[in-house]
Design a protein around this motif. Structure first.
Motif, PDB file in Angstrom:
ATOM      1  N   PRO A  80       0.822  -1.227   0.000  1.00 53.42           N
ATOM      2  CA  PRO A  80       0.000   0.000   0.000  1.00 53.42           C
ATOM      3  C   PRO A  80       0.850   1.269   0.000  1.00 53.42           C
ATOM      4  CG  PRO A  80       0.014  -0.999   2.188  1.00 53.42           C
ATOM      5  CD  PRO A  80       0.728  -1.958   1.283  1.00 53.42           C
ATOM      6  N   TYR A  81       0.607   2.101  -0.970  1.00 50.19           N
ATOM      7  CA  TYR A  81       1.327   3.371  -1.087  1.00 50.19           C
ATOM      8  C   TYR A  81       1.081   4.251   0.133  1.00 50.19           C
ATOM      9  CZ  TYR A  81       2.725   7.899  -3.112  1.00 50.19           C
ATOM     10  OH  TYR A  81       3.310   9.113  -3.351  1.00 50.19           O
ATOM     11  N   GLY A  82      -0.152   4.225   0.654  1.00 47.76           N
ATOM     12  CA  GLY A  82      -0.507   5.068   1.779  1.00 47.76           C
ATOM     13  C   GLY A  82       0.302   4.805   3.035  1.00 47.76           C
ATOM     14  N   TYR A  83       0.808   3.588   3.172  1.00 48.05           N
ATOM     15  CA  TYR A  83       1.692   3.280   4.300  1.00 48.05           C
ATOM     16  C   TYR A  83       3.139   3.584   3.954  1.00 48.05           C
ATOM     17  CZ  TYR A  83       4.492   0.530   7.588  1.00 48.05           C
ATOM     18  OH  TYR A  83       5.439   0.139   8.508  1.00 48.05           O
ATOM     19  N   TRP A  84       3.586   3.100   2.812  1.00 48.58           N
ATOM     20  CA  TRP A  84       5.012   3.182   2.500  1.00 48.58           C
ATOM     21  C   TRP A  84       5.484   4.590   2.186  1.00 48.58           C
ATOM     22  CZ3 TRP A  84       8.060  -0.226   4.226  1.00 48.58           C
ATOM     23  CH2 TRP A  84       7.651  -1.557   4.354  1.00 48.58           C
ATOM     24  N   VAL A  85       4.589   5.476   1.749  1.00 47.98           N
ATOM     25  CA  VAL A  85       5.030   6.820   1.392  1.00 47.98           C
ATOM     26  C   VAL A  85       5.586   7.559   2.608  1.00 47.98           C
ATOM     27  CG1 VAL A  85       2.822   8.014   1.771  1.00 47.98           C
ATOM     28  CG2 VAL A  85       4.406   8.840  -0.001  1.00 47.98           C
ATOM     29  N   TRP A  86       5.168   7.176   3.813  1.00 50.70           N
ATOM     30  CA  TRP A  86       5.773   7.770   5.009  1.00 50.70           C
ATOM     31  C   TRP A  86       6.638   6.767   5.771  1.00 50.70           C
ATOM     32  CZ3 TRP A  86       4.485   5.635   9.710  1.00 50.70           C
ATOM     33  CH2 TRP A  86       3.310   4.855   9.760  1.00 50.70           C
ATOM     34  N   ALA A  87       6.308   5.479   5.680  1.00 48.25           N
ATOM     35  CA  ALA A  87       7.127   4.472   6.364  1.00 48.25           C
ATOM     36  C   ALA A  87       8.508   4.346   5.729  1.00 48.25           C
ATOM     37  CB  ALA A  87       6.419   3.124   6.364  1.00 48.25           C
ATOM     38  N   ASN A  88       8.609   4.660   4.434  1.00 45.60           N
ATOM     39  CA  ASN A  88       9.935   4.700   3.804  1.00 45.60           C
ATOM     40  C   ASN A  88      10.847   5.693   4.521  1.00 45.60           C
ATOM     41  OD1 ASN A  88       9.454   2.839   1.757  1.00 45.60           O
ATOM     42  ND2 ASN A  88       8.763   4.388   0.306  1.00 45.60           N
ATOM     43  N   LEU A  89      10.257   6.789   5.002  1.00 49.14           N
ATOM     44  CA  LEU A  89      11.051   7.796   5.715  1.00 49.14           C
ATOM     45  C   LEU A  89      11.504   7.262   7.066  1.00 49.14           C
ATOM     46  CD1 LEU A  89       8.997  10.989   4.828  1.00 49.14           C
ATOM     47  CD2 LEU A  89      10.938   9.984   3.618  1.00 49.14           C
ATOM     48  N   ALA A  90      10.702   6.384   7.658  1.00 50.48           N
ATOM     49  CA  ALA A  90      11.132   5.723   8.890  1.00 50.48           C
ATOM     50  C   ALA A  90      12.321   4.819   8.606  1.00 50.48           C
ATOM     51  CB  ALA A  90       9.975   4.928   9.488  1.00 50.48           C
ATOM     52  N   CYS A  91      12.286   4.134   7.456  1.00 50.43           N
ATOM     53  CA  CYS A  91      13.456   3.345   7.032  1.00 50.43           C
ATOM     54  C   CYS A  91      14.680   4.242   6.910  1.00 50.43           C
ATOM     55  CB  CYS A  91      13.187   2.670   5.694  1.00 50.43           C
ATOM     56  SG  CYS A  91      12.130   1.221   5.765  1.00 50.43           S
ATOM     57  N   THR A  92      14.486   5.426   6.357  1.00 56.76           N
ATOM     58  CA  THR A  92      15.602   6.348   6.166  1.00 56.76           C
ATOM     59  C   THR A  92      16.210   6.760   7.492  1.00 56.76           C
ATOM     60  OG1 THR A  92      14.549   7.173   4.148  1.00 56.76           O
ATOM     61  CG2 THR A  92      16.294   8.519   5.096  1.00 56.76           C
ATOM     62  N   VAL A  93      15.365   6.961   8.498  1.00 57.65           N
ATOM     63  CA  VAL A  93      15.878   7.290   9.832  1.00 57.65           C
ATOM     64  C   VAL A  93      16.806   6.183  10.319  1.00 57.65           C
ATOM     65  CG1 VAL A  93      15.254   7.615  12.260  1.00 57.65           C
ATOM     66  CG2 VAL A  93      13.898   8.721  10.458  1.00 57.65           C
ATOM     67  N   LEU A  94      16.431   4.927  10.068  1.00 58.25           N
ATOM     68  CA  LEU A  94      17.259   3.808  10.508  1.00 58.25           C
ATOM     69  C   LEU A  94      18.547   3.697   9.695  1.00 58.25           C
ATOM     70  CD1 LEU A  94      14.423   1.190  11.079  1.00 58.25           C
ATOM     71  CD2 LEU A  94      15.719   2.429  12.823  1.00 58.25           C
ATOM     72  N   ILE A  95      18.532   4.171   8.451  1.00 54.89           N
ATOM     73  CA  ILE A  95      19.744   4.151   7.626  1.00 54.89           C
ATOM     74  C   ILE A  95      20.729   5.216   8.080  1.00 54.89           C
ATOM     75  CG2 ILE A  95      20.699   4.317   5.295  1.00 54.89           C
ATOM     76  CD1 ILE A  95      17.899   3.858   4.210  1.00 54.89           C
ATOM     77  N   VAL A  96      20.220   6.427   8.312  1.00 55.31           N
ATOM     78  CA  VAL A  96      21.115   7.568   8.555  1.00 55.31           C
ATOM     79  C   VAL A  96      21.294   7.890  10.029  1.00 55.31           C
ATOM     80  CG1 VAL A  96      20.520   8.557   6.311  1.00 55.31           C
ATOM     81  CG2 VAL A  96      19.282   9.324   8.355  1.00 55.31           C
ATOM     82  N   GLY A  97      20.386   7.412  10.880  1.00 55.36           N
ATOM     83  CA  GLY A  97      20.518   7.653  12.307  1.00 55.36           C
ATOM     84  C   GLY A  97      19.931   8.981  12.757  1.00 55.36           C
ATOM     85  N   VAL A 102      11.684  12.742  -3.914  1.00 50.12           N
ATOM     86  CA  VAL A 102      11.107  12.493  -5.244  1.00 50.12           C
ATOM     87  C   VAL A 102      10.979  10.993  -5.473  1.00 50.12           C
ATOM     88  CG1 VAL A 102      11.490  12.699  -7.727  1.00 50.12           C
ATOM     89  CG2 VAL A 102      11.905  14.669  -6.238  1.00 50.12           C
ATOM     90  N   ALA A 103      12.015  10.242  -5.110  1.00 51.28           N
ATOM     91  CA  ALA A 103      11.952   8.784  -5.228  1.00 51.28           C
ATOM     92  C   ALA A 103      10.802   8.220  -4.399  1.00 51.28           C
ATOM     93  CB  ALA A 103      13.275   8.161  -4.785  1.00 51.28           C
ATOM     94  N   ASP A 104      10.594   8.791  -3.229  1.00 56.14           N
ATOM     95  CA  ASP A 104       9.527   8.329  -2.356  1.00 56.14           C
ATOM     96  C   ASP A 104       8.158   8.588  -2.975  1.00 56.14           C
ATOM     97  OD1 ASP A 104       8.390   7.296   0.001  1.00 56.14           O
ATOM     98  OD2 ASP A 104       8.207   9.293   0.871  1.00 56.14           O
ATOM     99  N   LEU A 105       7.942   9.794  -3.448  1.00 55.26           N
ATOM    100  CA  LEU A 105       6.637  10.154  -4.007  1.00 55.26           C
ATOM    101  C   LEU A 105       6.328   9.413  -5.303  1.00 55.26           C
ATOM    102  CD1 LEU A 105       6.730  14.011  -3.333  1.00 55.26           C
ATOM    103  CD2 LEU A 105       5.387  12.292  -2.104  1.00 55.26           C
ATOM    104  N   SER A 106       7.370   8.937  -5.981  1.00 57.26           N
ATOM    105  CA  SER A 106       7.162   8.249  -7.262  1.00 57.26           C
ATOM    106  C   SER A 106       6.359   6.968  -7.123  1.00 57.26           C
ATOM    107  CB  SER A 106       8.515   7.925  -7.904  1.00 57.26           C
ATOM    108  OG  SER A 106       9.147   6.839  -7.223  1.00 57.26           O
ATOM    109  N   GLY A 107       6.356   6.368  -5.934  1.00 64.41           N
ATOM    110  CA  GLY A 107       5.660   5.099  -5.747  1.00 64.41           C
ATOM    111  C   GLY A 107       6.432   3.897  -6.228  1.00 64.41           C
ATOM    112  N   MET A 108       7.640   4.112  -6.743  1.00 67.09           N
ATOM    113  CA  MET A 108       8.473   3.006  -7.230  1.00 67.09           C
ATOM    114  C   MET A 108       9.460   2.537  -6.170  1.00 67.09           C
ATOM    115  SD  MET A 108       7.602   2.094 -10.297  1.00 67.09           S
ATOM    116  CE  MET A 108       9.053   1.253 -10.944  1.00 67.09           C
ATOM    117  N   SER A 109       9.292   3.015  -4.940  1.00 70.07           N
ATOM    118  CA  SER A 109      10.185   2.611  -3.850  1.00 70.07           C
ATOM    119  C   SER A 109       9.350   2.267  -2.622  1.00 70.07           C
ATOM    120  CB  SER A 109      11.177   3.730  -3.519  1.00 70.07           C
ATOM    121  OG  SER A 109      12.003   4.030  -4.609  1.00 70.07           O
ATOM    122  N   LYS A 110       8.480   1.289  -2.752  1.00 73.85           N
ATOM    123  CA  LYS A 110       7.649   0.889  -1.623  1.00 73.85           C
ATOM    124  C   LYS A 110       8.313  -0.280  -0.912  1.00 73.85           C
ATOM    125  CE  LYS A 110       4.029   0.604  -4.336  1.00 73.85           C
ATOM    126  NZ  LYS A 110       2.651   0.414  -4.834  1.00 73.85           N
ATOM    127  N   ALA A 111       8.951   0.026   0.211  1.00 75.38           N
ATOM    128  CA  ALA A 111       9.671  -0.958   1.030  1.00 75.38           C
ATOM    129  C   ALA A 111      11.067  -1.211   0.479  1.00 75.38           C
ATOM    130  CB  ALA A 111       8.913  -2.274   1.143  1.00 75.38           C
TER     131      ALA A 111
END
Length: 474
Positions: A349-366, A420-429
């Motif tokens: 679901p895009y509606g979850y991953w469009v913001w949960a991807n940013l949570a992944c980013t927090v774990l990548i960058v700290g 931009v990658a996030d909003l594209s919908g081509m990076s879900k999870a």
């Protein structure tokens, strides 16, 4: 506690809350309907506390960098610092990879059914395979490619084919290649920061690049290798626009940018970072080697024309070679989009991953990087008028005051590419792996932080916690 530190802690706390929210809601969604297709939302991972042969080295290195990293980064000669940063980043990545053991952490990572090494024998006739590459992208096509092969232009797979051809075949060599090459990305980022924002900020950023949580996925993932290629493309461009062998470095930058676009479709977004480099390259920063300081681009017509011409000449090489071999990048990307929605991408679901991807980013960058980005936004807003000082007589004071906003512009350009990658919908999870090339350019934001040792401890602690508590999928 001063006000800035309190705001940093609030930003870090908000980022941590985002991760917790993504984990709680993601677990509920996955238990309800299974549409996320991950075992430990928002990461592609599973719970499994463990230690391994890399644990002692990772712990010792983390303590050493936290205790001595900032001091050494400030005192070492610049060349020695680059060497030390590259070696330390490689050691950190290797140590974290070996927490999972040699086979699972390194040798077996790129041999799974989704990975590039599964199709090495199908490239016996490289020209013929490239010509027919697009015919096997769709999941209902005969002999369809595995997910990662179909999801990337063929330069990614061809890299491992060429390794095999020179006698470095198998998962162990492929893993070693990705980790070792990937570790050089931190050196490329430091070279860029020094060229565009000055040596002081580059030195302050160095420890944050060395012990980043991103190293958990840099070892072992092909995206770590892609990140290094893209990073060196940016570094060479920064060197070109600041006057260091401009024709040669511009040519090399164009060559690597072309290769980057044929390693991963999504890395075309590095054009946003390249634009930021070109904007910042119009004036020289304070500090660094005086020989590297740029002459104005308007100095002479031949000089001003040679840079873009050299860059474009390099940029054309890889696309031209693949096109002549019969591979159509645009057609392949069109088919990839269709393939993406044939698989998990069409279910997640895009509606979850469009913001949960940013949570992944927090774990990548700290959380330290999140706090640094907060400062970067404020610094750019307050100092935007000084990012490009007016041309005129050299004014080191003006350039010194512009160094912070210039670095802020660079890291925020990387953040823009990621969004931009996030909003594209081509990076879900799976963005903890996919977004590694962008994430590395957020890490220098740590240079803005006070009390670096405490923030470095948080960065190293997060990496150690993730690596020892979870079996990550990449």
């Amino acid at each position: 506690m001063n006000r800035d530190l309190l705001r940093d802690l609030c930003a870090a706390g908000a980022a941590a809350l985002l991760v917790v929210t993504a984990a709680v809601l993601g677990t509920a969604i996955e238990n309800s309907d299974g549409t996320l297709h991950v075992n430990w939302p928002p990461l592609y991972a599973r719970w499994g506390p463990h230690v391994g042969p890399g644990t002692p080295a990772a712990l010792i290195l983390a303590v050493a960098v936290v205790a001595y990293g900032p001091r050494l980064a400030a005192r070492l000669r610049w060349g020695a610092l680059l060497g030390a940063a590259g070696v330390t980043a490689a050691t950190w990545t290797w140590s974290l990879a070996l927490v999972d053991g040699w086979q699972r952490g390194v040798a077996g990572r790129l041999t799974t059914k989704y990975e590039y090494l599964q199709v090495i024998d199908r490239f016996d006739d490289i020209h013929g395979t490239l010509r027919d590459f697009t015919r096997h992208i769709l999941i209902d096509s005969p002999g369809h490619w595995p997910a990662h092969v179909a999801g990337h232009p063929p330069a990614s797979t061809l890299s491992f084919v060429l390794l095999d051809r020179v006698g470095l075949g198998g998962g162990a060599w492929a893993g070693a290649w990705c980790i070792t090459v990937g570790a050089t990305a931190c050196v490329a980022v430091l070279v860029t920061v020094r060229a565009l924002a000055g040596e002081e900020l580059a030195r302050r950023a160095a420890p944050f690049l060395v012990v980043s949580p991103a190293a958990v996925w840099m070892g072992t993932s092909a995206d770590g290798y892609f990140a290094a290629v893209a990073a060196w493309a940016v570094a060479l461009l920064a060197r070109a626009v600041t006057g260091s062998r401009p024709r040669l470095t511009a040519l090399g930058s164009g060559l690597l940018f072309g290769l980057t676009c044929y390693l991963s479709y999504g890395l075309t977004l590095f054009a946003l970072i390249a634009v930021a480099v070109l904007v910042l390259g119009r004036t020289r920063p304070s500090g660094g080697d005086p020989r590297d300081r740029q002459r104005p681009l308007t100095l002479s017509l031949p000089v001003s024309l040679s840079l873009p011409l050299s860059f474009l000449a390099g940029l054309a090489v890889v696309p031209l070679l693949f096109t002549l071999a019969g591979f159509n990048w645009w057609e392949a990307y069109r088919l990839l989009v269709e393939r993406y929605y044939q698989g998990a991408g069409g279910i997640r679901p895009y509606g979850y991953w469009v913001w949960a991807n940013l949570a992944c980013t927090v774990l990548i960058v700290g959380v330290a990087t999140v706090a640094g980005l907060r400062r970067a936004v404020r610094m750019l807003v307050r100092g935007r008028a000084n990012v490009l000082p007016r041309r005129g007589p050299s004014d080191d004071a003006a350039y010194a005051s512009a160094a912070g906003p210039r670095l802020a512009l660079l890291v925020l350009a990387a953040l823009a590419a990621l969004l931009v990658a996030d909003l594209s919908g081509m990076s879900k999870a799976e963005t903890e792996r996919i977004w590694l090339p962008f994430a590395l350019w957020l890490l220098p934001a740590g240079a803005f932080l006070t009390r670096p040792r405490a923030w470095l401890a948080a960065q190293a602690g997060l990496a150690l916690l993730i690596n020892h508590a979870l079996f990550t999928g990449w």
